[in-house]
Design a protein around this motif. Structure first.
Motif, PDB file in Angstrom:
ATOM      1  N   LYS A  27     -18.632 -53.993  10.022  1.00 55.98           N
ATOM      2  CA  LYS A  27     -18.168 -52.829  10.788  1.00 55.98           C
ATOM      3  C   LYS A  27     -17.471 -53.264  12.072  1.00 55.98           C
ATOM      4  O   LYS A  27     -16.514 -52.633  12.518  1.00 55.98           O
ATOM      5  CB  LYS A  27     -19.319 -51.874  11.129  1.00 55.98           C
ATOM      6  N   ARG A  94     -17.835 -51.460  -0.818  1.00 55.33           N
ATOM      7  CA  ARG A  94     -17.816 -50.114  -0.273  1.00 55.33           C
ATOM      8  C   ARG A  94     -17.515 -50.097   1.238  1.00 55.33           C
ATOM      9  O   ARG A  94     -16.868 -49.190   1.746  1.00 55.33           O
ATOM     10  CB  ARG A  94     -19.204 -49.521  -0.555  1.00 55.33           C
ATOM     11  N   ARG A 123     -22.633 -43.096  -4.950  1.00 56.89           N
ATOM     12  CA  ARG A 123     -22.636 -43.272  -3.489  1.00 56.89           C
ATOM     13  C   ARG A 123     -21.371 -42.628  -2.961  1.00 56.89           C
ATOM     14  O   ARG A 123     -20.376 -43.303  -2.700  1.00 56.89           O
ATOM     15  CB  ARG A 123     -22.713 -44.756  -3.126  1.00 56.89           C
ATOM     16  N   PRO A 124     -21.394 -41.307  -2.807  1.00 53.90           N
ATOM     17  CA  PRO A 124     -20.180 -40.599  -2.401  1.00 53.90           C
ATOM     18  C   PRO A 124     -19.785 -40.883  -0.940  1.00 53.90           C
ATOM     19  O   PRO A 124     -20.541 -41.511  -0.194  1.00 53.90           O
ATOM     20  CB  PRO A 124     -20.556 -39.132  -2.579  1.00 53.90           C
ATOM     21  N   VAL A 125     -18.586 -40.412  -0.568  1.00 56.99           N
ATOM     22  CA  VAL A 125     -18.126 -40.564   0.823  1.00 56.99           C
ATOM     23  C   VAL A 125     -17.836 -39.186   1.426  1.00 56.99           C
ATOM     24  O   VAL A 125     -17.066 -39.057   2.364  1.00 56.99           O
ATOM     25  CB  VAL A 125     -16.867 -41.474   0.921  1.00 56.99           C
ATOM     26  N   ASP A 126     -18.474 -38.142   0.871  1.00 58.14           N
ATOM     27  CA  ASP A 126     -18.179 -36.777   1.317  1.00 58.14           C
ATOM     28  C   ASP A 126     -18.502 -36.538   2.797  1.00 58.14           C
ATOM     29  O   ASP A 126     -17.785 -35.809   3.479  1.00 58.14           O
ATOM     30  CB  ASP A 126     -18.906 -35.747   0.427  1.00 58.14           C
ATOM     31  N   TYR A 127     -19.543 -37.180   3.333  1.00 61.99           N
ATOM     32  CA  TYR A 127     -19.876 -36.954   4.758  1.00 61.99           C
ATOM     33  C   TYR A 127     -18.761 -37.480   5.661  1.00 61.99           C
ATOM     34  O   TYR A 127     -18.408 -36.880   6.665  1.00 61.99           O
ATOM     35  CB  TYR A 127     -21.168 -37.655   5.167  1.00 61.99           C
ATOM     36  N   SER A 164     -26.473 -40.854   7.239  1.00 62.70           N
ATOM     37  CA  SER A 164     -25.690 -41.905   6.568  1.00 62.70           C
ATOM     38  C   SER A 164     -25.228 -42.962   7.580  1.00 62.70           C
ATOM     39  O   SER A 164     -24.618 -42.635   8.603  1.00 62.70           O
ATOM     40  CB  SER A 164     -24.477 -41.262   5.901  1.00 62.70           C
ATOM     41  N   VAL A 165     -25.512 -44.212   7.242  1.00 65.73           N
ATOM     42  CA  VAL A 165     -25.125 -45.328   8.113  1.00 65.73           C
ATOM     43  C   VAL A 165     -23.594 -45.405   8.202  1.00 65.73           C
ATOM     44  O   VAL A 165     -23.006 -45.398   9.281  1.00 65.73           O
ATOM     45  CB  VAL A 165     -25.700 -46.655   7.544  1.00 65.73           C
ATOM     46  N   GLY A 166     -22.951 -45.449   7.027  1.00 66.38           N
ATOM     47  CA  GLY A 166     -21.497 -45.626   6.995  1.00 66.38           C
ATOM     48  C   GLY A 166     -20.761 -44.474   7.655  1.00 66.38           C
ATOM     49  O   GLY A 166     -19.802 -44.696   8.401  1.00 66.38           O
ATOM     50  N   ASP A 306     -32.961 -51.748   1.726  1.00 66.00           N
ATOM     51  CA  ASP A 306     -32.418 -53.037   1.270  1.00 66.00           C
ATOM     52  C   ASP A 306     -33.510 -54.092   1.057  1.00 66.00           C
ATOM     53  O   ASP A 306     -33.241 -55.143   0.463  1.00 66.00           O
ATOM     54  CB  ASP A 306     -31.376 -53.564   2.263  1.00 66.00           C
ATOM     55  N   VAL A 328     -33.936 -43.240  -0.203  1.00 68.17           N
ATOM     56  CA  VAL A 328     -32.538 -43.266   0.264  1.00 68.17           C
ATOM     57  C   VAL A 328     -31.565 -43.102  -0.909  1.00 68.17           C
ATOM     58  O   VAL A 328     -30.650 -42.280  -0.844  1.00 68.17           O
ATOM     59  CB  VAL A 328     -32.226 -44.573   1.033  1.00 68.17           C
ATOM     60  N   TYR A 329     -31.793 -43.871  -1.966  1.00 72.73           N
ATOM     61  CA  TYR A 329     -30.875 -43.825  -3.111  1.00 72.73           C
ATOM     62  C   TYR A 329     -31.563 -43.207  -4.325  1.00 72.73           C
ATOM     63  O   TYR A 329     -32.765 -43.385  -4.523  1.00 72.73           O
ATOM     64  CB  TYR A 329     -30.391 -45.235  -3.469  1.00 72.73           C
TER      65      TYR A 329
HETATM   66  C1  UD1 Z   1     -25.404 -48.944   4.343  1.00 72.58           C
HETATM   67  C2  UD1 Z   1     -25.642 -50.396   4.055  1.00 72.58           C
HETATM   68  C3  UD1 Z   1     -26.539 -50.592   2.840  1.00 72.58           C
HETATM   69  C4  UD1 Z   1     -27.814 -49.783   3.012  1.00 72.58           C
HETATM   70  C5  UD1 Z   1     -27.515 -48.344   3.391  1.00 72.58           C
HETATM   71  C6  UD1 Z   1     -28.768 -47.555   3.722  1.00 72.58           C
HETATM   72  C7  UD1 Z   1     -23.570 -51.397   4.790  1.00 72.58           C
HETATM   73  C8  UD1 Z   1     -22.339 -52.134   4.419  1.00 72.58           C
HETATM   74  N1  UD1 Z   1     -24.372 -51.046   3.796  1.00 72.58           N
HETATM   75  O1  UD1 Z   1     -24.711 -48.414   3.207  1.00 72.58           O
HETATM   76  O2  UD1 Z   1     -26.843 -51.972   2.728  1.00 72.58           O
HETATM   77  O3  UD1 Z   1     -28.533 -49.797   1.797  1.00 72.58           O
HETATM   78  O4  UD1 Z   1     -26.654 -48.286   4.535  1.00 72.58           O
HETATM   79  O5  UD1 Z   1     -29.502 -48.166   4.727  1.00 72.58           O
HETATM   80  O6  UD1 Z   1     -23.859 -51.192   5.955  1.00 72.58           O
HETATM   81  N2  UD1 Z   1     -24.344 -40.426   1.130  1.00 72.58           N
HETATM   82  C9  UD1 Z   1     -23.718 -39.261   0.686  1.00 72.58           C
HETATM   83  N3  UD1 Z   1     -22.464 -38.983   1.157  1.00 72.58           N
HETATM   84  C10 UD1 Z   1     -21.812 -39.804   2.036  1.00 72.58           C
HETATM   85  C11 UD1 Z   1     -22.462 -40.965   2.501  1.00 72.58           C
HETATM   86  C12 UD1 Z   1     -23.735 -41.252   2.025  1.00 72.58           C
HETATM   87  O7  UD1 Z   1     -24.283 -38.516  -0.109  1.00 72.58           O
HETATM   88  O8  UD1 Z   1     -20.677 -39.489   2.423  1.00 72.58           O
HETATM   89  C13 UD1 Z   1     -25.700 -40.761   0.628  1.00 72.58           C
HETATM   90  C14 UD1 Z   1     -25.684 -42.037  -0.217  1.00 72.58           C
HETATM   91  O9  UD1 Z   1     -25.333 -41.771  -1.561  1.00 72.58           O
HETATM   92  C15 UD1 Z   1     -27.096 -42.532  -0.065  1.00 72.58           C
HETATM   93  C16 UD1 Z   1     -27.445 -42.123   1.373  1.00 72.58           C
HETATM   94  O10 UD1 Z   1     -26.527 -41.088   1.735  1.00 72.58           O
HETATM   95  O11 UD1 Z   1     -27.959 -41.874  -0.955  1.00 72.58           O
HETATM   96  C17 UD1 Z   1     -27.353 -43.245   2.387  1.00 72.58           C
HETATM   97  O12 UD1 Z   1     -26.086 -43.848   2.331  1.00 72.58           O
HETATM   98  P1  UD1 Z   1     -25.456 -44.553   3.602  1.00 72.58           P
HETATM   99  O13 UD1 Z   1     -26.469 -44.590   4.711  1.00 72.58           O
HETATM  100  O14 UD1 Z   1     -24.143 -43.952   3.892  1.00 72.58           O
HETATM  101  O15 UD1 Z   1     -25.250 -46.034   3.078  1.00 72.58           O
HETATM  102  P2  UD1 Z   1     -24.009 -46.985   3.317  1.00 72.58           P
HETATM  103  O16 UD1 Z   1     -23.465 -46.819   4.686  1.00 72.58           O
HETATM  104  O17 UD1 Z   1     -23.098 -46.897   2.159  1.00 72.58           O
END
Ligand code: UD1
Length: 419
Positions: A27, A94, A123-127, A164-166, A306, A328-329
């Motif tokens: 990041k 991702r 693992r959507p990106v909708d948020y 969501s982390v990302g 993780d 989480v997943y």
């Molecule tokens: C990051 C980490 C990953 C870790 C995860 C959770 C990186 C590169 N990867 O992944 O190692 O397992 O955090 O700690 O930093 N979600 C949605 N919509 C979205 C975004 C997320 O529904 O737009 C859901 C995902 O499907 C999942 C949950 O939210 O079920 C958490 O995802 P997120 O925290 O976003 O994980 P990443 O940032 O992808």
């Protein structure tokens, strides 16, 4: 394809060093898109994912010099002249989607292929997208690419259904260089989110509340390049702790970010283990009679998802029945069939795994299905009787810097067979 051959039940001893955090480095590299001047990032781990992110920045037009030997990456983002992150790169990782926020903020334009990454359910990106729309971007999908355009982003009040982390990071990056105030509610609190915010603040961003569920970002007109050292990898540190326990050994983990591992260490203390904490290291003190435990993988500060799979591998030979709930997943138990092939007894019921501790696991040919599933197989193999052959280790290479060399140096019998 390369594989690992591991002869189990070797005692480990000595010191093992933790590298920089993958999930922070990726990041911070993406965030340099927000800058106009060259910057040096230190403690950058040598990982496939880091090399992929380097290629993403180069594709955008940045010039990047990476020295894995010194763990430093010099990035000159001033030459960025493209807004398109191509499918060949985004499909393998991702985290490359994290360039969307900085590209939108700096250029008002981003075209990113729909992301790939680990193979454990949707693992959507909708948020991410909803937040950018709330900040004024127009989003369309064309030929497998998400295209976002805006004259100028504007700060807004963003709420995430899940922390969501990302998405939190993408919005922090975009909002740092956006007019007005952005507030993120139900933000992720992971240490890597805080590390990113710390870097941006050093560069002049106005961010408050990182590490809490409400983050406030007041956009600034310009950020100034400042050199930065990435935080240590808590997931790698946790993996080494489990390697030590699986072999009933007392390793010293150098650079373990103890402050970020609280719940993980607490759960291992519930098993009966102890830890000697020093200023820059942690010594594992294994119990002779560890006991089964229960835990739920949750967003930080909960037990890290993780480390869920590596912990399951370790618990496979701990007396009693352990219970893991994944919060989480949807589907992060794909590794169970492989552990069971090594003699583990794990039953799955929805998002719960019941692990009945066996006297020992036995080596077998197995296959890594994703990064942390691969780490789980390494833990299982280190503790197992006989030899394990782990296939598809390219997943492990995405997130562990020099794993074979580091484990060999403390006494593991592990080799990479290049295929
Ligand atoms: C990051 C980490 C990953 C870790 C995860 C959770 C990186 C590169 N990867 O992944 O190692 O397992 O955090 O700690 O930093 N979600 C949605 N919509 C979205 C975004 C997320 O529904 O737009 C859901 C995902 O499907 C999942 C949950 O939210 O079920 C958490 O995802 P997120 O925290 O976003 O994980 P990443 O940032 O992808």
């Amino acid at each position: 394809m390369d594989k690992f051959i591991i002869k189990g039940q070797q005692k480990l001893a000595g010191q093992i060093k933790v590298s920089g955090a993958k999930n922070s480095a990726l990041k911070i590299i993406a965030a340099t898109i927000l800058l106009n001047d060259p910057v040096t990032i230190s403690n950058v781990p040598d990982l496939m994912d880091v090399r992929t992110m380097k290629k993403v920045l180069e594709k955008l037009g940045a010039s990047v010099e990476y020295s894995p030997k010194n763990s430093t990456m010099k990035i000159d983002p001033s030459t960025i002249n493209s807004y398109r992150a191509p499918y060949e790169l985004v499909k393998t990782m991702r985290a490359s989607f994290q360039v969307m926020g900085p590209l939108l903020a700096r250029f008002g334009n981003a075209e990113i292929s729909l992301p790939g990454g680990c193979n454990f359910g949707p693992r959507p990106v909708d948020y991410h997208l909803k937040a950018f729309e709330q900040m004024g971007a127009k989003i369309t999908t064309e030929h497998g690419y998400i295209c976002a355009k805006v004259d100028k982003l504007i700060g807004n009040h963003i709420y995430f259904d899940f922390p969501s982390v990302g998405a939190t990071e993408n919005v922090i990056m975009a909002a740092s260089l956006t007019d007005g105030v952005t507030i993120i509610e139900n933000a992720a609190k992971e240490p890597e989110v805080v590390d990113l915010a710390t870097f941006l603040k050093l560069c002049g961003a106005k961010i408050e509340g990182e590490g809490t569920s409400r983050i406030r970002i007041e956009g600034v007109k310009k950020l100034h390049a400042r050199d930065f050292t990435v935080l240590s990898d808590r997931i790698e540190a946790g993996t080494f702790i489990l390697a030590s326990l699986a072999t009933n050994s007392s390793l010293e983990i150098i650079g373990a970010p103890v402050f970020a591992l609280e719940v993980f260490l607490e759960k291992l203390k519930d098993c009966g283990h102890d830890f000697e904490i020093h200023q820059n290291s942690l010594i594992v003190k294994p119990s002779k009679n560890p006991k089964a435990i229960k835990f739920t993988a949750q967003p930080h500060p909960g037990f890290p998802t993780d480390l869920q799979a590596p912990m399951a591998a370790y618990l496979s030979t701990v007396e009693g029945t352990s219970l893991i709930t994944e919060g989480v997943y949807e589907n992060r138990f794909v590794y169970i069939s492989e552990l069971n092939r090594m003699g583990a007894s794990i039953e799955l019921d929805g998002n719960k795994a019941y692990i009945t501790g066996q006297d020992f696991l036995s080596g077998a040919p197995v296959m890594a299905s994703d990064l942390r599933a691969g780490a789980a197989l390494v833990i299982a193999a280190l503790g197992a009787k006989g030899t394990t052959e782990i296939n598809r280790v390219y997943h492990i290479d995405r997130g562990y810097d020099g794993l074979v060399a580091k484990l060999s140096a403390v006494g593991a019998q592990i080799e990479r067979v290049v295929g």
